[in-house]
Design a protein around this motif. Sequence first.
Motif, PDB file in Angstrom:
ATOM      1  N   ASP A   1       0.866  -1.179   0.000  1.00 60.23           N
ATOM      2  CA  ASP A   1       0.000   0.000   0.000  1.00 60.23           C
ATOM      3  C   ASP A   1       0.901   1.227   0.000  1.00 60.23           C
ATOM      4  OD1 ASP A   1      -2.016   1.774   0.115  1.00 60.23           O
ATOM      5  OD2 ASP A   1      -2.625   1.338   2.188  1.00 60.23           O
ATOM      6  N   ILE A   2       1.099   1.822  -1.183  1.00 60.34           N
ATOM      7  CA  ILE A   2       1.993   2.977  -1.334  1.00 60.34           C
ATOM      8  C   ILE A   2       1.135   4.229  -1.369  1.00 60.34           C
ATOM      9  CG2 ILE A   2       3.731   4.069  -2.786  1.00 60.34           C
ATOM     10  CD1 ILE A   2       4.430   1.309  -3.871  1.00 60.34           C
ATOM     11  N   LEU A   3       1.308   5.077  -0.399  1.00 65.23           N
ATOM     12  CA  LEU A   3       0.547   6.317  -0.318  1.00 65.23           C
ATOM     13  C   LEU A   3       1.198   7.388  -1.179  1.00 65.23           C
ATOM     14  CD1 LEU A   3      -0.154   6.364   3.532  1.00 65.23           C
ATOM     15  CD2 LEU A   3      -1.667   5.597   1.688  1.00 65.23           C
ATOM     16  N   PRO A   4       0.427   8.306  -1.756  1.00 57.31           N
ATOM     17  CA  PRO A   4       1.014   9.380  -2.585  1.00 57.31           C
ATOM     18  C   PRO A   4       1.855  10.335  -1.732  1.00 57.31           C
ATOM     19  CG  PRO A   4      -1.332   9.749  -2.241  1.00 57.31           C
ATOM     20  CD  PRO A   4      -1.055   8.391  -1.680  1.00 57.31           C
ATOM     21  N   ASP A   5       2.942  10.832  -2.366  1.00 57.98           N
ATOM     22  CA  ASP A   5       3.857  11.770  -1.695  1.00 57.98           C
ATOM     23  C   ASP A   5       3.674  13.146  -2.316  1.00 57.98           C
ATOM     24  OD1 ASP A   5       5.789  13.050  -0.332  1.00 57.98           O
ATOM     25  OD2 ASP A   5       7.471  11.825  -1.052  1.00 57.98           O
ATOM     26  N   PRO A   6       3.042  14.089  -1.640  1.00 57.10           N
ATOM     27  CA  PRO A   6       2.794  15.419  -2.238  1.00 57.10           C
ATOM     28  C   PRO A   6       4.080  16.185  -2.551  1.00 57.10           C
ATOM     29  CG  PRO A   6       1.394  15.042  -0.323  1.00 57.10           C
ATOM     30  CD  PRO A   6       2.426  13.956  -0.320  1.00 57.10           C
ATOM     31  N   SER A   7       5.163  15.865  -1.904  1.00 57.18           N
ATOM     32  CA  SER A   7       6.412  16.615  -2.134  1.00 57.18           C
ATOM     33  C   SER A   7       7.005  16.340  -3.504  1.00 57.18           C
ATOM     34  CB  SER A   7       7.430  16.272  -1.041  1.00 57.18           C
ATOM     35  OG  SER A   7       7.743  14.882  -1.085  1.00 57.18           O
ATOM     36  N   LEU A   8       6.629  15.215  -4.117  1.00 54.25           N
ATOM     37  CA  LEU A   8       7.176  14.879  -5.432  1.00 54.25           C
ATOM     38  C   LEU A   8       6.452  15.596  -6.568  1.00 54.25           C
ATOM     39  CD1 LEU A   8       7.641  11.011  -4.983  1.00 54.25           C
ATOM     40  CD2 LEU A   8       9.368  12.808  -4.734  1.00 54.25           C
ATOM     41  N   ALA A   9       5.339  16.267  -6.287  1.00 52.65           N
ATOM     42  CA  ALA A   9       4.577  16.929  -7.347  1.00 52.65           C
ATOM     43  C   ALA A   9       5.365  18.060  -7.982  1.00 52.65           C
ATOM     44  CB  ALA A   9       3.260  17.453  -6.777  1.00 52.65           C
ATOM     45  N   SER A  10       6.254  18.731  -7.214  1.00 50.40           N
ATOM     46  CA  SER A  10       7.032  19.838  -7.773  1.00 50.40           C
ATOM     47  C   SER A  10       8.098  19.364  -8.744  1.00 50.40           C
ATOM     48  CB  SER A  10       7.677  20.632  -6.628  1.00 50.40           C
ATOM     49  OG  SER A  10       8.525  19.771  -5.864  1.00 50.40           O
TER      50      SER A  10
END
Length: 468
Positions: free
Chosen positions: A30-39
């Motif tokens: 279960d891999i949760l999204p990482d908001p820091s990678l959006a940039s």
Amino acid sequence: MEIVHVYTKKRNEFGRQCNFSDRSAELHVDILPDPSLASSFIERDPCDVPIQCTQEMSEHEVNTERFESDTRGINHVEGGWPKDNMEHCIKQNNAINIYQEYFEEEEVVEESEEQPSAKTINVFSCKLAVAYSSLGFQNISQDMSYDSYIWDIENPNKPEMTLKPVSLLVCLEYNPKDSHILVGGSYNGQIVIWLQSKTGTDTFSASTDGQVLWWDIRKMSEPTERLVLDPNKKGNLDNALGAISLEFETTMPTKFMVGTEQGLVVSCNRKAKTPAEKIVCTYSGHHGPVYALQRNPFFPKNFLTVADWTARIWSEDIKESSIMWTKYHMAYLSDGCWSPIRPSVFFTVKMDGTLDVWDFLFKQNDPTLSLKLGTATLLEISPGLCTLQRNEKALATAMFERETKREKILEARHREMRLKERSRSEQSKEEDTKEGEGEESAEERATRTETEVLENFRTVDGESLMSQ
């Protein structure tokens, strides 16, 4: 590359069928999204996507075995085929396909030269309900049995069941959709029902009192609907026609026909709004009660009637006369019906015990087969009378249409002659009236002249008396 997981299996298990089993779902990752990678992502705008609209196809080449052909000829000398005949046959083959089957869907019927016949049979799995009564006026003796019977044809020596009504049964009829329901009409006007089922609760009856009544067998205390067979369409029971027979075709649920004591056939429509509209028309042509009335099972527009000394075939389009009829027999006809298999065959019975089988495509003036029966007998007719012949439906249709057209022409001619006769009679009446008026005026003139003469004589006599 580093090996993360090693799967081991014995060599003798290679190719063995996998045995799967049901078990509950398991969550492994279960891999949760990482908001820091959006940039770190760069949006591509515009984005080109190639699309191929044609169907993907592949090309294959196959080499088949070579077929070697050789041209050869033959010369015909004496005894061979003539040149003209050979050319004619070749052109025929080019014109039509001699191997094509043009009549695949047509039913093949074996035509035989067997003479029409009938024989008595003893084994037949069926039950038969028979009503016993005496229809003679005031001809019922006190010791006469009121019983009617249901017979099993396999056991003709003893009835299977005895029906004991309060009055003699004139007719018995099974429900065509449920053989557990049996309806009978009594001599005293009552409707009797033997019921072993709860389906098909609607029935109707007719009697010599001139009424057609509809019943719900769940409530027999009173009819649900009533129709008076008044030919004047006024509902007057004093002028009603006594009913003898009924005809009802399941494919025409709103229409029914009634055969009467007066020889008329009344066509009715149950779903009409008013009682006057329920009587559509009448057909006249018989001299006695209509004992049998039935529509042709293949052509419901045409129906058969049996009365007096003849059997007649009618068309709904012709009201004044039948389109076909048998000759007048020496014995009275008592019943008749159509063949359920052949549209051109019908049966009639006479009071002298004769059964006649008619096939109007084969013979119109005389029956195809006549049998003299002494007792109640179960007969099996020959295959030629119970097997649908080739093109029989088309031939029967053509004959019905031809006879209907002929009667229409005759009916129009008779109508024209009646109009001419009516106009002549009216014209003669007018002439007689004028002559009568002329004679009356002459009499008046004669009376007036006589009066004047008498007055003159009186005047002369008066003057002579005065002079004296």
